[in-house]
Write a protein that holds these residues in place. Structure first.
Motif, PDB file in Angstrom:
ATOM      1  N   VAL A  20       0.837  -1.202   0.000  1.00 59.40           N
ATOM      2  CA  VAL A  20       0.000   0.000   0.000  1.00 59.40           C
ATOM      3  C   VAL A  20       0.873   1.254   0.000  1.00 59.40           C
ATOM      4  O   VAL A  20       0.585   2.225  -0.706  1.00 59.40           O
ATOM      5  CB  VAL A  20      -0.963  -0.001   1.212  1.00 59.40           C
ATOM      6  N   GLN A  24       0.668   4.246  -2.661  1.00 61.61           N
ATOM      7  CA  GLN A  24       0.445   5.617  -2.218  1.00 61.61           C
ATOM      8  C   GLN A  24       1.542   6.541  -2.734  1.00 61.61           C
ATOM      9  O   GLN A  24       1.261   7.676  -3.119  1.00 61.61           O
ATOM     10  CB  GLN A  24       0.368   5.686  -0.701  1.00 61.61           C
ATOM     11  N   TRP A  27       0.868   6.559  -6.767  1.00 59.45           N
ATOM     12  CA  TRP A  27      -0.436   7.101  -7.175  1.00 59.45           C
ATOM     13  C   TRP A  27      -1.095   7.812  -5.987  1.00 59.45           C
ATOM     14  O   TRP A  27      -2.118   7.370  -5.477  1.00 59.45           O
ATOM     15  CB  TRP A  27      -1.353   5.978  -7.670  1.00 59.45           C
ATOM     16  N   PRO A  28      -0.558   8.921  -5.515  1.00 58.59           N
ATOM     17  CA  PRO A  28      -1.091   9.573  -4.310  1.00 58.59           C
ATOM     18  C   PRO A  28      -2.545  10.025  -4.442  1.00 58.59           C
ATOM     19  O   PRO A  28      -3.275  10.058  -3.444  1.00 58.59           O
ATOM     20  CB  PRO A  28      -0.157  10.765  -4.100  1.00 58.59           C
ATOM     21  N   LEU A  30      -4.994   8.453  -5.484  1.00 57.29           N
ATOM     22  CA  LEU A  30      -5.907   7.365  -5.126  1.00 57.29           C
ATOM     23  C   LEU A  30      -6.301   7.399  -3.653  1.00 57.29           C
ATOM     24  O   LEU A  30      -7.221   6.702  -3.249  1.00 57.29           O
ATOM     25  CB  LEU A  30      -5.276   6.002  -5.430  1.00 57.29           C
ATOM     26  N   PHE A  31      -5.621   8.207  -2.866  1.00 56.08           N
ATOM     27  CA  PHE A  31      -5.881   8.238  -1.433  1.00 56.08           C
ATOM     28  C   PHE A  31      -6.602   9.511  -0.994  1.00 56.08           C
ATOM     29  O   PHE A  31      -6.665   9.814   0.189  1.00 56.08           O
ATOM     30  CB  PHE A  31      -4.565   8.036  -0.666  1.00 56.08           C
ATOM     31  N   GLN A  35     -11.086  11.178  -5.429  1.00 56.08           N
ATOM     32  CA  GLN A  35     -10.579  10.152  -6.338  1.00 56.08           C
ATOM     33  C   GLN A  35     -11.087   8.772  -5.943  1.00 56.08           C
ATOM     34  O   GLN A  35     -11.373   7.939  -6.808  1.00 56.08           O
ATOM     35  CB  GLN A  35      -9.046  10.171  -6.380  1.00 56.08           C
ATOM     36  N   ILE A  36     -11.222   8.508  -4.666  1.00 54.49           N
ATOM     37  CA  ILE A  36     -11.780   7.230  -4.208  1.00 54.49           C
ATOM     38  C   ILE A  36     -13.205   7.089  -4.730  1.00 54.49           C
ATOM     39  O   ILE A  36     -13.589   6.033  -5.248  1.00 54.49           O
ATOM     40  CB  ILE A  36     -11.747   7.123  -2.667  1.00 54.49           C
TER      41      ILE A  36
END
Length: 84
Positions: A20, A24, A27-28, A30-31, A35-36
């Protein structure tokens, strides 16, 4: 940009199975909440917040009962009285 890299991200995550922390770092975005929500909608065609809150509404009465049972907290007692 995240729309354009979806297949690349998917391939990388499925094939390489990174930790993870590595995902992170790579692909920051995604957190972050927006974006989630976007990724969830892309995968399921479902609005995450809408489904979550409608599901939460199903259990509202039970939650209120539980909150009232925990009446030792002044803030919670004040809140449940306001809801009533």
């Amino acid at each position: 940009m995240m729309d354009n890299t979806y297949s690349l991200r998917r391939k990388e995550i499925v094939k390489d199975e990174p930790l993870v922390a590595q995902v992170q770092e790579r692909w920051p975005a995604l957190f972050f909440v927006p974006q989630i929500e976007s990724e969830f909608a892309r995968l399921t065609s479902v609005n995450l917040k809408e489904v979550f809150f409608s599901g939460l509404d199903q259990y509202l009465d039970r939650f209120l009962e539980l909150f009232k049972a925990k009446s030792g907290l002044p803030e919670l007692t004040k809140l449940t009285r306001a809801v009533d």
